[in-house]
Design a protein around this motif. Sequence first.
Motif, PDB file in Angstrom:
ATOM      1  N   ARG A  84       4.589   1.013   5.744  1.00 31.47           N
ATOM      2  CA  ARG A  84       4.078   1.735   4.577  1.00 31.47           C
ATOM      3  C   ARG A  84       3.197   2.861   5.076  1.00 31.47           C
ATOM      4  N   VAL A  85       3.582   4.092   4.751  1.00 27.04           N
ATOM      5  CA  VAL A  85       2.940   5.284   5.305  1.00 27.04           C
ATOM      6  C   VAL A  85       2.178   6.026   4.213  1.00 27.04           C
ATOM      7  N   ALA A  86       0.942   6.431   4.518  1.00 28.08           N
ATOM      8  CA  ALA A  86       0.139   7.204   3.574  1.00 28.08           C
ATOM      9  C   ALA A  86       0.800   8.572   3.350  1.00 28.08           C
ATOM     10  N   PRO A  87       0.617   9.197   2.187  1.00 24.41           N
ATOM     11  CA  PRO A  87      -0.242   8.736   1.082  1.00 24.41           C
ATOM     12  C   PRO A  87       0.455   7.800   0.105  1.00 24.41           C
ATOM     13  N   HIS A  88       1.808   7.735   0.120  1.00 21.29           N
ATOM     14  CA  HIS A  88       2.500   6.943  -0.898  1.00 21.29           C
ATOM     15  C   HIS A  88       2.370   5.442  -0.649  1.00 21.29           C
ATOM     16  N   LYS A  89       2.466   5.031   0.611  1.00 17.97           N
ATOM     17  CA  LYS A  89       2.397   3.622   0.995  1.00 17.97           C
ATOM     18  C   LYS A  89       3.418   2.772   0.234  1.00 17.97           C
ATOM     19  N   VAL A  90       4.656   3.249   0.204  1.00 18.96           N
ATOM     20  CA  VAL A  90       5.740   2.509  -0.446  1.00 18.96           C
ATOM     21  C   VAL A  90       6.607   1.875   0.633  1.00 18.96           C
ATOM     22  N   SER A  91       6.869   0.592   0.527  1.00 21.39           N
ATOM     23  CA  SER A  91       7.602  -0.133   1.556  1.00 21.39           C
ATOM     24  C   SER A  91       9.091   0.220   1.526  1.00 21.39           C
ATOM     25  N   PRO A  92       9.808  -0.045   2.640  1.00 21.77           N
ATOM     26  CA  PRO A  92      11.265   0.185   2.631  1.00 21.77           C
ATOM     27  C   PRO A  92      11.978  -0.559   1.513  1.00 21.77           C
ATOM     28  N   LEU A  93      11.562  -1.800   1.231  1.00 23.55           N
ATOM     29  CA  LEU A  93      12.208  -2.571   0.168  1.00 23.55           C
ATOM     30  C   LEU A  93      11.999  -1.914  -1.193  1.00 23.55           C
ATOM     31  N   ALA A  94      10.782  -1.415  -1.438  1.00 21.88           N
ATOM     32  CA  ALA A  94      10.510  -0.728  -2.704  1.00 21.88           C
ATOM     33  C   ALA A  94      11.326   0.555  -2.819  1.00 21.88           C
ATOM     34  N   ILE A  95      11.510   1.259  -1.701  1.00 15.12           N
ATOM     35  CA  ILE A  95      12.257   2.520  -1.723  1.00 15.12           C
ATOM     36  C   ILE A  95      13.733   2.268  -2.034  1.00 15.12           C
ATOM     37  N   VAL A  96      14.343   1.278  -1.382  1.00  8.78           N
ATOM     38  CA  VAL A  96      15.766   1.033  -1.654  1.00  8.78           C
ATOM     39  C   VAL A  96      15.973   0.577  -3.096  1.00  8.78           C
ATOM     40  N   CYS A  97      14.982  -0.115  -3.661  1.00  9.75           N
ATOM     41  CA  CYS A  97      15.079  -0.503  -5.071  1.00  9.75           C
ATOM     42  C   CYS A  97      14.962   0.718  -5.974  1.00  9.75           C
ATOM     43  N   ALA A  98      14.038   1.613  -5.661  1.00  9.50           N
ATOM     44  CA  ALA A  98      13.858   2.822  -6.457  1.00  9.50           C
ATOM     45  C   ALA A  98      15.079   3.732  -6.383  1.00  9.50           C
ATOM     46  N   ARG A  99      15.753   3.751  -5.244  1.00 12.53           N
ATOM     47  CA  ARG A  99      16.911   4.625  -5.045  1.00 12.53           C
ATOM     48  C   ARG A  99      18.224   3.981  -5.479  1.00 12.53           C
ATOM     49  N   ALA A 100      18.146   2.795  -6.084  1.00 10.39           N
ATOM     50  CA  ALA A 100      19.350   2.087  -6.535  1.00 10.39           C
ATOM     51  C   ALA A 100      20.363   1.955  -5.413  1.00 10.39           C
ATOM     52  N   SER A 101      19.883   1.561  -4.232  1.00  5.88           N
ATOM     53  CA  SER A 101      20.769   1.365  -3.091  1.00  5.88           C
ATOM     54  C   SER A 101      21.698   0.177  -3.343  1.00  5.88           C
ATOM     55  N   PRO A 102      22.789   0.068  -2.583  1.00  9.53           N
ATOM     56  CA  PRO A 102      23.700  -1.068  -2.780  1.00  9.53           C
ATOM     57  C   PRO A 102      22.959  -2.403  -2.720  1.00  9.53           C
ATOM     58  N   VAL A 103      23.434  -3.352  -3.486  1.00 10.49           N
ATOM     59  CA  VAL A 103      22.773  -4.652  -3.602  1.00 10.49           C
ATOM     60  C   VAL A 103      22.668  -5.335  -2.236  1.00 10.49           C
ATOM     61  N   GLU A 104      23.670  -5.138  -1.381  1.00  6.45           N
ATOM     62  CA  GLU A 104      23.663  -5.771  -0.060  1.00  6.45           C
ATOM     63  C   GLU A 104      22.478  -5.322   0.788  1.00  6.45           C
ATOM     64  N   VAL A 105      21.979  -4.108   0.549  1.00  6.17           N
ATOM     65  CA  VAL A 105      20.838  -3.602   1.319  1.00  6.17           C
ATOM     66  C   VAL A 105      19.575  -4.366   0.951  1.00  6.17           C
ATOM     67  N   VAL A 106      19.345  -4.562  -0.346  1.00 10.26           N
ATOM     68  CA  VAL A 106      18.186  -5.331  -0.792  1.00 10.26           C
ATOM     69  C   VAL A 106      18.274  -6.763  -0.271  1.00 10.26           C
ATOM     70  N   ALA A 107      19.455  -7.357  -0.377  1.00  6.55           N
ATOM     71  CA  ALA A 107      19.637  -8.731   0.091  1.00  6.55           C
ATOM     72  C   ALA A 107      19.341  -8.855   1.582  1.00  6.55           C
ATOM     73  N   ARG A 108      19.818  -7.899   2.378  1.00  8.82           N
ATOM     74  CA  ARG A 108      19.618  -7.996   3.822  1.00  8.82           C
ATOM     75  C   ARG A 108      18.139  -7.790   4.191  1.00  8.82           C
ATOM     76  N   LEU A 109      17.458  -6.869   3.536  1.00 10.18           N
ATOM     77  CA  LEU A 109      16.030  -6.674   3.812  1.00 10.18           C
ATOM     78  C   LEU A 109      15.238  -7.939   3.495  1.00 10.18           C
TER      79      LEU A 109
END
Length: 416
Positions: A240-265
């Motif tokens: 999580r990097v300043a200033p947003h501090k949004v995690s990779p999991l939160a980003i893939v959810c926000a970007r509507a990434s394929p379901v398999e990506v969320v599952a694997r994370l």
Amino acid sequence: MSLHSDLVMQFLKGNRKLVRAEREQCELWCSQLSNHSRLPMIAVHSCDHAEFVMPKDWVFAPADEGEFTEEEDRLAIKDIVRIALQARVAFLDKHQEEPGLCRFLKAICAKNFGQASSWTLDSFLSYFGFPSLPTAVKMKDMGALHCAAVLDEPSLMRPLLEAKASVGAKCKSILSMDILSFVPLILAIQLNRLAAAQTLVMLRADPNSTCPEGLPTLGICRSAEAVDFLLQHRADANLRVAPHKVSPLAIVCARASPVEVVARLLERGANVNDSHGGHSKSPLQCTTLFSKTTPRVSLAHAQLLLDARADVNQPGCTTGLFRMLEMGSRLANCCGMDGPLLRYLAESSSTPLGFAALLGNRPLASLLLSAKADPDIPNSRGHSPRQMASAEIRPLFDEPLAFEGDPEDLVVGESF
């Protein structure tokens, strides 16, 4: 539109064999590749609700992928998109407009419809219009190393690095293609060019690199294989990097990434509730925020997160710049100003159910309520989900807790 694009649209109208969804997806791509595609796309959800469609909602949905009633229709649509793509490239080349976009589309065209593993350095420079190798490696507007990443051609990367190309060089943003100021590795990961990504990491590209907006490489993944590749090379699953501090999991959810990506994370140890500081949005909140234009994917994401014990009642708690934006938006609301962005910022300390209520997303609100979300938890402004809910959603809060959606919407194995 250009003459080529007009012919494409006429062909579509004449081809009655294509079902509606296939026709609409092809028309969407042809429209965006036309020479007059400045008008924004708008998704109409109901008589009183419409939203602008973001690049992530169409760029990663190729017109020739998915289910087709007849396989020959897939080939026909692929040929239509090729014509539209070549026409767009020819127009940009002729008028010397948007050179970065032109080179990116040339690379997509060559990768999907043209040369395969037959590049020499000279043919590469000529195809992309680079006057010389020194110029190519210093170009900021989709330079040589970025083009090689899009082509997924490792053989071109070593000579470019020997000519002083930098694995840390950032390209200029191309928002219409959902490209920010990416380094070559991030661009390769976003397009799932794993051969290029492997070479870039071998050449010391940082798996934890971010773009200036603070998005880590892992949050850009579009496949489970890309997630495994980056984690194998020591990418941080909870970076999580300043200033947003949004995690990779939160980003893939926000970007509507394929379901398999969320599952694997989640399988690989991503924190399902990490949201302290900065933008302060958990993965479940990010799923809710961007759920209207990709409802099936967002429902599947939400179910995965809930199964992984996401806190269904976790509120937002912004800090720093984002706290200032929240307070400023509240002041603007008090002065009579209104709008979707202002409403979101002013209510940004809401729970996931609060955002579902604010956005009028009945299926997702139903799912969250079935997971025991509390409709009476107020945000820091004192507004609860029940108070923010539209007339359509409010009755859900007084009904038995049962998910209203289609069970097929929650099939985790499906990728979009």
